[in-house]
Write a protein that holds these residues in place. Structure first.
Motif, short mmCIF file in Angstrom:
data_model
loop_
_atom_site.label_atom_id
_atom_site.label_comp_id
_atom_site.label_asym_id
_atom_site.label_seq_id
_atom_site.Cartn_x
_atom_site.Cartn_y
_atom_site.Cartn_z
N PHE A 129 0.84 -1.20 0.00
CA PHE A 129 0.00 0.00 0.00
C PHE A 129 0.88 1.26 0.00
CE2 PHE A 129 -2.55 3.28 2.14
CZ PHE A 129 -3.77 3.17 1.49
N ARG A 130 1.91 1.26 0.87
CA ARG A 130 2.78 2.44 0.93
C ARG A 130 3.46 2.68 -0.41
NH1 ARG A 130 4.91 5.73 4.60
NH2 ARG A 130 4.23 4.53 6.41
N GLU A 131 3.98 1.63 -1.00
CA GLU A 131 4.73 1.80 -2.25
C GLU A 131 3.83 2.34 -3.38
OE1 GLU A 131 6.68 -1.71 -3.78
OE2 GLU A 131 7.13 -0.63 -5.65
N THR A 132 2.67 1.70 -3.56
CA THR A 132 1.80 2.11 -4.68
C THR A 132 1.15 3.46 -4.42
OG1 THR A 132 0.02 0.78 -3.68
CG2 THR A 132 1.30 -0.24 -5.45
N ARG A 133 0.73 3.72 -3.19
CA ARG A 133 0.00 4.96 -2.91
C ARG A 133 0.93 6.17 -2.81
NH1 ARG A 133 -2.92 0.56 -3.98
NH2 ARG A 133 -5.10 0.77 -3.36
N GLU A 134 2.16 5.96 -2.37
CA GLU A 134 3.08 7.10 -2.33
C GLU A 134 3.48 7.49 -3.75
OE1 GLU A 134 6.19 6.37 0.61
OE2 GLU A 134 4.78 6.86 2.22
N LYS A 135 3.57 6.50 -4.63
CA LYS A 135 3.83 6.80 -6.04
C LYS A 135 2.67 7.64 -6.61
CE LYS A 135 6.08 3.52 -8.12
NZ LYS A 135 6.32 2.20 -8.73
N PHE A 136 1.45 7.22 -6.30
CA PHE A 136 0.25 7.93 -6.78
C PHE A 136 0.17 9.35 -6.21
CE2 PHE A 136 -4.21 9.09 -5.95
CZ PHE A 136 -4.70 9.12 -7.24
N LEU A 137 0.45 9.48 -4.91
CA LEU A 137 0.30 10.78 -4.24
C LEU A 137 1.48 11.72 -4.52
CD1 LEU A 137 -0.96 9.42 -0.80
CD2 LEU A 137 -2.28 10.95 -2.27
N GLY A 138 2.63 11.15 -4.82
CA GLY A 138 3.83 11.98 -4.99
C GLY A 138 4.39 12.50 -3.68
N CYS A 139 4.01 11.89 -2.58
CA CYS A 139 4.56 12.26 -1.26
C CYS A 139 4.33 11.08 -0.31
CB CYS A 139 3.90 13.53 -0.73
SG CYS A 139 2.15 13.35 -0.35
N THR A 140 4.84 11.19 0.92
CA THR A 140 4.60 10.10 1.88
C THR A 140 3.14 10.13 2.33
OG1 THR A 140 5.08 11.40 3.86
CG2 THR A 140 6.96 10.35 2.76
N LEU A 141 2.69 8.97 2.79
CA LEU A 141 1.31 8.88 3.30
C LEU A 141 1.12 9.87 4.45
CD1 LEU A 141 0.97 4.96 3.46
CD2 LEU A 141 0.60 6.50 1.50
N GLU A 142 2.16 9.98 5.28
CA GLU A 142 2.06 10.85 6.46
C GLU A 142 2.03 12.32 6.06
OE1 GLU A 142 4.07 8.24 6.05
OE2 GLU A 142 3.11 6.89 7.49
N ASP A 143 2.77 12.68 5.02
CA ASP A 143 2.73 14.07 4.54
C ASP A 143 1.35 14.39 3.96
OD1 ASP A 143 5.25 14.64 5.35
OD2 ASP A 143 6.16 14.59 3.36
N ALA A 144 0.79 13.44 3.23
CA ALA A 144 -0.54 13.67 2.64
C ALA A 144 -1.57 13.88 3.75
CB ALA A 144 -0.94 12.49 1.76
N GLN A 145 -1.58 12.97 4.71
CA GLN A 145 -2.59 13.09 5.78
C GLN A 145 -2.27 14.25 6.72
OE1 GLN A 145 -4.30 9.46 7.36
NE2 GLN A 145 -4.39 10.32 9.42
N GLY A 146 -1.00 14.61 6.80
CA GLY A 146 -0.58 15.67 7.73
C GLY A 146 -1.23 17.01 7.45
N THR A 147 -1.63 17.24 6.20
CA THR A 147 -2.26 18.52 5.86
C THR A 147 -3.78 18.39 5.74
OG1 THR A 147 -1.89 18.07 3.52
CG2 THR A 147 -0.23 19.39 4.64
#
Lengths: 228, 228
Positions: A129-147
């Protein structure tokens, strides 16, 4: 025999895909019995019969159907009682609404709960999940949710077209729940089961509508196990 | 006697309101004869019978109806041939789509053509338009339109849900034009009549759909006088 393949977390009782929820709710709307079958992201093998890489997949007595929208059409064609659409115009309009909901609601919620989602997976699924979704988001999962605090106001504003419907009726599809209600509610269930974020303000007409949706089918959605 | 009150520019043959176009097209869809009555922004008096401040207003043999969406519902209830919706579900879904189209398409196009619109008005209407629209936009008309090159790409991207429908059918409402086609086409006619901006890329499926819409009713929309 009717089986619905649904996405689950490390706790296999937590069924959290927004698309699978749409299908589960529409089966309940039609009053059709089914066996829910839990699979994780990496358990792709059961999907092969339907030629799909993603859930939901429905096995309806040997007829395999994939994609939550196509399953809705299939159910309405096959089980004509309690229509989800009712005519070809409503179906054609639903294609536009489905695309809009997936962009606005699903992709709007996704970055706000993505680290929560990751936390509910076993080690192997979490790594995938981390690998595929960070590629999609262009940032870490934590950075995405952090904002997510900054994302909430524009997300809520983007739902304005749904509020226009609730000025007229209790349900998005009119005087009774229909495809548009289930297609909209699925993503809200996803967030409810996996995150403590409060997506809707208490004064929002969508908040009261969401409560009405949770009350459907003897409150069975509200009673589902949460990961939080 | 059936009269449609439509917005016009200094050249009273130029009928450019996106909302009036929706109504004109739906009257044509129903095959209903009507007398178009041109009024400018400041000619509010003819609207009083309908209790409206804005066009379109329909006088259908003494029955006054305002608001393009309410006129669509009225026409479908009163003249049941060639339905625009066909059932209550399609109507309820259309409330959501109408609100989305007004936000995305009408408000998306508006700042890109707003100085052009101003240029087609007589002195008094132009002054009224500038004052009210600059208050709404929070900048001058020229500043709003001046950045239209930057606005075009996000505007085109925002129309993606409509393209989803055109993957399946020639028309947004399915295998024949319906409410969703006219509601979407109206704003494109508005831009076509008043501006030289090219809102859609030639390879866009919406471009080919727009041509099909212009072909309807013996090409009468394409034949309308442009301000440009």
């Amino acid at each position: 025999m009717r089986q619905l393949y649904e996405l689950c977390g490390e706790n296999r009782d937590v069924r959290f895909s927004p698309y699978c929820w749409r299908t589960r709710l529409m089966l309940q709307h039609k009053g059709l019995e089914f066996d829910p079958v839990a699979i994780t992201f990496l358990e792709k093998q059961p999907l092969e019969s339907a030629g799909s890489r993603t859930v939901p997949v429905l096995n309806d007595n040997g007829t395999w159907v994939k994609d939550s929208f196509d399953i809705a059409l299939y159910l309405d064609d096959t089980y004509t009682d309690k229509p989800l659409f009712g005519n070809a115009t409503a179906r054609a309009q639903a294609v536009v609404l489905n695309d809009w909901l997936n962009r606005t609601l699903v992709l709007g919620i996704f970055p706000m709960i993505v680290a929560d989602l990751h936390g509910h997976l076993d080690a192997k699924n979490a790594a995938y999940f981390r690998e595929t979704r960070e590629k999609f988001l262009g940032c870490t999962l934590e950075d995405a949710q952090g904002t997510r605090a900054e994302k909430l106001a524009p997300f809520r504003a983007s739902l304005a077209p749904l509020r226009a419907a609730l000025k007229q009726d209790d349900w998005l599809a009119g005087d009774a729940p229909g495809w548009l209600d289930y297609a909209t509610f699925g993503p809200f269930v996803w967030a409810h089961l996996t995150s403590d974020i409060d997506l809707l303000d208490k004064d929002d007409s969508l908040h009261a509508w969401r409560e009405r949706m949770f009350d459907l089918f003897d409150g069975s959605t509200r009673a589902m196990p949460r990961a939080v």
